[in-house]
Design a protein around this motif. Structure first.
Motif, PDB file in Angstrom:
ATOM      1  N   ALA A 232       0.839  -1.202   0.000  1.00 47.67           N
ATOM      2  CA  ALA A 232       0.000   0.000   0.000  1.00 47.67           C
ATOM      3  C   ALA A 232       0.871   1.247   0.000  1.00 47.67           C
ATOM      4  CB  ALA A 232      -0.921  -0.009   1.218  1.00 47.67           C
ATOM      5  N   GLU A 233       1.958   1.207   0.766  1.00 44.89           N
ATOM      6  CA  GLU A 233       2.870   2.347   0.850  1.00 44.89           C
ATOM      7  C   GLU A 233       3.540   2.615  -0.493  1.00 44.89           C
ATOM      8  OE1 GLU A 233       6.870   3.724   3.389  1.00 44.89           O
ATOM      9  OE2 GLU A 233       5.932   1.760   3.733  1.00 44.89           O
ATOM     10  N   VAL A 234       4.011   1.549  -1.139  1.00 42.75           N
ATOM     11  CA  VAL A 234       4.706   1.708  -2.415  1.00 42.75           C
ATOM     12  C   VAL A 234       3.757   2.198  -3.503  1.00 42.75           C
ATOM     13  CG1 VAL A 234       5.866   0.456  -4.281  1.00 42.75           C
ATOM     14  CG2 VAL A 234       6.513   0.037  -1.904  1.00 42.75           C
ATOM     15  N   LEU A 235       2.554   1.656  -3.554  1.00 44.86           N
ATOM     16  CA  LEU A 235       1.603   2.104  -4.560  1.00 44.86           C
ATOM     17  C   LEU A 235       1.216   3.563  -4.324  1.00 44.86           C
ATOM     18  CD1 LEU A 235      -0.006   1.546  -7.049  1.00 44.86           C
ATOM     19  CD2 LEU A 235      -1.785   0.480  -5.656  1.00 44.86           C
ATOM     20  N   ASN A 236       1.169   3.970  -3.074  1.00 45.33           N
ATOM     21  CA  ASN A 236       0.897   5.370  -2.750  1.00 45.33           C
ATOM     22  C   ASN A 236       2.043   6.262  -3.244  1.00 45.33           C
ATOM     23  OD1 ASN A 236      -0.781   7.419  -1.319  1.00 45.33           O
ATOM     24  ND2 ASN A 236       1.106   7.653  -0.147  1.00 45.33           N
ATOM     25  N   ILE A 237       3.288   5.803  -3.060  1.00 48.35           N
ATOM     26  CA  ILE A 237       4.453   6.543  -3.544  1.00 48.35           C
ATOM     27  C   ILE A 237       4.391   6.673  -5.057  1.00 48.35           C
ATOM     28  CG2 ILE A 237       6.963   6.406  -3.878  1.00 48.35           C
ATOM     29  CD1 ILE A 237       7.113   5.114  -1.075  1.00 48.35           C
ATOM     30  N   TYR A 238       4.138   5.553  -5.728  1.00 50.07           N
ATOM     31  CA  TYR A 238       4.082   5.572  -7.190  1.00 50.07           C
ATOM     32  C   TYR A 238       2.986   6.513  -7.694  1.00 50.07           C
ATOM     33  CZ  TYR A 238       3.457   4.202 -12.013  1.00 50.07           C
ATOM     34  OH  TYR A 238       3.343   4.247 -13.376  1.00 50.07           O
ATOM     35  N   THR A 239       1.803   6.395  -7.122  1.00 47.11           N
ATOM     36  CA  THR A 239       0.662   7.210  -7.564  1.00 47.11           C
ATOM     37  C   THR A 239       0.948   8.692  -7.355  1.00 47.11           C
ATOM     38  OG1 THR A 239      -0.856   5.403  -6.994  1.00 47.11           O
ATOM     39  CG2 THR A 239      -1.810   7.600  -7.268  1.00 47.11           C
ATOM     40  N   ARG A 240       1.515   9.026  -6.202  1.00 48.22           N
ATOM     41  CA  ARG A 240       1.832  10.430  -5.909  1.00 48.22           C
ATOM     42  C   ARG A 240       2.854  10.980  -6.903  1.00 48.22           C
ATOM     43  NH1 ARG A 240       6.060  12.149  -3.248  1.00 48.22           N
ATOM     44  NH2 ARG A 240       6.427  10.131  -2.227  1.00 48.22           N
ATOM     45  N   LEU A 241       3.927  10.238  -7.148  1.00 54.19           N
ATOM     46  CA  LEU A 241       4.961  10.706  -8.063  1.00 54.19           C
ATOM     47  C   LEU A 241       4.457  10.767  -9.502  1.00 54.19           C
ATOM     48  CD1 LEU A 241       8.043   8.749  -6.655  1.00 54.19           C
ATOM     49  CD2 LEU A 241       7.621  11.213  -6.489  1.00 54.19           C
ATOM     50  N   HIS A 242       3.678   9.782  -9.890  1.00 50.54           N
ATOM     51  CA  HIS A 242       3.143   9.761 -11.258  1.00 50.54           C
ATOM     52  C   HIS A 242       2.288  10.995 -11.524  1.00 50.54           C
ATOM     53  CE1 HIS A 242       1.750   8.032 -15.035  1.00 50.54           C
ATOM     54  NE2 HIS A 242       0.506   8.321 -14.671  1.00 50.54           N
ATOM     55  N   HIS A 243       1.381  11.303 -10.604  1.00 48.50           N
ATOM     56  CA  HIS A 243       0.505  12.458 -10.794  1.00 48.50           C
ATOM     57  C   HIS A 243       1.279  13.767 -10.723  1.00 48.50           C
ATOM     58  CE1 HIS A 243      -3.306  10.005  -9.534  1.00 48.50           C
ATOM     59  NE2 HIS A 243      -2.831   9.667 -10.714  1.00 48.50           N
ATOM     60  N   ALA A 244       2.247  13.839  -9.809  1.00 53.07           N
ATOM     61  CA  ALA A 244       3.016  15.075  -9.645  1.00 53.07           C
ATOM     62  C   ALA A 244       3.875  15.374 -10.871  1.00 53.07           C
ATOM     63  CB  ALA A 244       3.905  14.974  -8.405  1.00 53.07           C
ATOM     64  N   ASN A 245       4.271  14.332 -11.601  1.00 56.08           N
ATOM     65  CA  ASN A 245       5.190  14.514 -12.720  1.00 56.08           C
ATOM     66  C   ASN A 245       4.551  14.336 -14.089  1.00 56.08           C
ATOM     67  OD1 ASN A 245       7.605  15.126 -11.268  1.00 56.08           O
ATOM     68  ND2 ASN A 245       7.687  12.991 -10.622  1.00 56.08           N
ATOM     69  N   LEU A 246       3.236  14.377 -14.141  1.00 53.43           N
ATOM     70  CA  LEU A 246       2.571  14.284 -15.436  1.00 53.43           C
ATOM     71  C   LEU A 246       2.961  15.429 -16.367  1.00 53.43           C
ATOM     72  CD1 LEU A 246      -1.043  13.080 -14.522  1.00 53.43           C
ATOM     73  CD2 LEU A 246       0.702  11.825 -15.817  1.00 53.43           C
ATOM     74  N   HIS A 247       3.360  16.560 -15.796  1.00 55.67           N
ATOM     75  CA  HIS A 247       3.785  17.686 -16.632  1.00 55.67           C
ATOM     76  C   HIS A 247       5.066  17.344 -17.392  1.00 55.67           C
ATOM     77  CE1 HIS A 247       7.261  19.126 -14.154  1.00 55.67           C
ATOM     78  NE2 HIS A 247       6.625  18.445 -13.225  1.00 55.67           N
ATOM     79  N   LYS A 248       5.822  16.343 -16.914  1.00 49.31           N
ATOM     80  CA  LYS A 248       6.998  15.876 -17.638  1.00 49.31           C
ATOM     81  C   LYS A 248       6.665  14.700 -18.555  1.00 49.31           C
ATOM     82  CE  LYS A 248       9.646  15.362 -13.846  1.00 49.31           C
ATOM     83  NZ  LYS A 248      10.884  15.060 -13.073  1.00 49.31           N
ATOM     84  N   ILE A 249       5.773  13.835 -18.083  1.00 46.59           N
ATOM     85  CA  ILE A 249       5.442  12.610 -18.814  1.00 46.59           C
ATOM     86  C   ILE A 249       4.592  12.896 -20.045  1.00 46.59           C
ATOM     87  CG2 ILE A 249       4.204  10.418 -18.623  1.00 46.59           C
ATOM     88  CD1 ILE A 249       4.959  10.464 -15.604  1.00 46.59           C
ATOM     89  N   ASN A 250       3.617  13.800 -19.901  1.00 45.23           N
ATOM     90  CA  ASN A 250       2.710  14.117 -21.015  1.00 45.23           C
ATOM     91  C   ASN A 250       3.324  15.143 -21.965  1.00 45.23           C
ATOM     92  OD1 ASN A 250       0.720  12.407 -20.004  1.00 45.23           O
ATOM     93  ND2 ASN A 250      -0.299  14.027 -18.848  1.00 45.23           N
ATOM     94  N   PRO A 251       2.868  15.185 -23.220  1.00 45.93           N
ATOM     95  CA  PRO A 251       3.346  16.217 -24.152  1.00 45.93           C
ATOM     96  C   PRO A 251       3.013  17.607 -23.625  1.00 45.93           C
ATOM     97  CG  PRO A 251       2.126  14.489 -25.309  1.00 45.93           C
ATOM     98  CD  PRO A 251       1.911  14.253 -23.850  1.00 45.93           C
ATOM     99  N   ILE A 252       3.769  18.587 -24.100  1.00 49.32           N
ATOM    100  CA  ILE A 252       3.550  19.969 -23.684  1.00 49.32           C
ATOM    101  C   ILE A 252       2.157  20.420 -24.111  1.00 49.32           C
ATOM    102  CG2 ILE A 252       4.320  22.361 -23.979  1.00 49.32           C
ATOM    103  CD1 ILE A 252       7.101  21.198 -24.592  1.00 49.32           C
ATOM    104  N   PRO A 253       1.357  20.965 -23.177  1.00 51.14           N
ATOM    105  CA  PRO A 253       0.010  21.426 -23.544  1.00 51.14           C
ATOM    106  C   PRO A 253       0.068  22.595 -24.533  1.00 51.14           C
ATOM    107  CG  PRO A 253       0.261  21.250 -21.149  1.00 51.14           C
ATOM    108  CD  PRO A 253       1.629  21.132 -21.743  1.00 51.14           C
TER     109      PRO A 253
END
Length: 262
Positions: A232-253
């Protein structure tokens, strides 16, 4: 994973992309880590010019040693491999001394770390420009599309990403068949941007094996509430980092202008 076939596929992909792009070869930053070691070996196997670049900035001596050893091994095996070491410590220090200091020490140190990566990106593109090469990225799937563990317009600023569809464990598997040295395979992954001994796991809060599991769980629409304890802790870490860094992962708006306004 069919490791040998994957290595051959990536090598052919690199060669075909370079020929289609009408470039002379590749330039790649060598850090002493597994990702750059595997990527540079794959580039070397194309037979096209492969320029390996060391860019130390207050670098840990062990990282420098691993990088040099890897480059020498590649040069001994592939006549198309060359190298250059560009010491960027003075350039970085000079830039740092011209920048304002922030009262927020955590953000200040992170901004400086990202500045190191961007200085290296600038150097790689300079070399690519004078030689007619492509800048090759070394990000893996977890870093590039999972937790966004890279610097925007730093190590994320590249022309091609040959291992970005591979999990970290798959990169290690390639490293073994490509004869990457044991010192690199056994070294704890680190971005080397802070000039100290902190590892990727120290920064992320989870190992790559844990994050691979979490990425798979996330893609199956699982949430931390579906698990107990460390999972649960690791999935929480992953989810938090994934959402926080979508501005890097997704193409420039891009702001699209309605046709009636034009």
């Amino acid at each position: 994973m069919q490791t040998e076939k994957v290595a051959t596929h990536i090598t052919n992909w690199l060669k075909n992309y370079a020929k289609t792009s009408k470039v002379n070869g590749f330039v790649i930053g060598i850090s002493g880590g597994i990702d750059s070691a595997v990527t540079s070996a794959l580039c070397a196997k194309t037979g096209l010019d492969t320029l390996c670049v060391e860019m130390p900035i207050h670098q840990d001596s062990k990282q420098v040693s691993r990088a040099k050893t890897h480059i020498e091994q590649l040069k001994n095996q592939f006549p198309n491999v060359s190298d250059v070491c560009i010491e960027l410590t003075k350039s970085f220090d000079s830039l740092q001394n011209t920048l304002p200091i922030s009262d927020n020490i955590q953000k200040y140190n992170l901004s400086l770390a990202n500045t190191r990566a961007r200085l290296r990106m600038t150097t790689l593109y300079y070399l690519a420009g004078i030689h007619g090469y492509l800048v090759v990225g070394t990000g893996n799937k977890i870093e590039d599309f999972g937790v966004g563990f890279f610097t925007k317009y730093g190590d994320g600023g590249v022309d091609i990403s040959p291992i970005a569809d591979l999990l970290k464990s798959e990169v290690y598997a390639l490293g073994k068949i490509l004869n990457v040295s044991e010192s690199i395979i056994n070294a704890a992954p680190t971005d080397g941007l802070f000039g100290d001994s902190r590892t990727d796991e120290d920064q992320l809060g989870a190992s790559y094996n844990e994050l691979e599991w979490a990425m798979n769980a996330y893609l199956q629409n699982k949430t931390p509430n579906d698990f107990d304890g460390r999972k649960a802790e690791v999935l929480n870490i992953y989810t938090r980092l994934h959402h926080a860094n979508l501005h890097k992962i997704n193409p420039i708006p891009v702001c699209k202008i309605p046709q009636e306004f034009k």
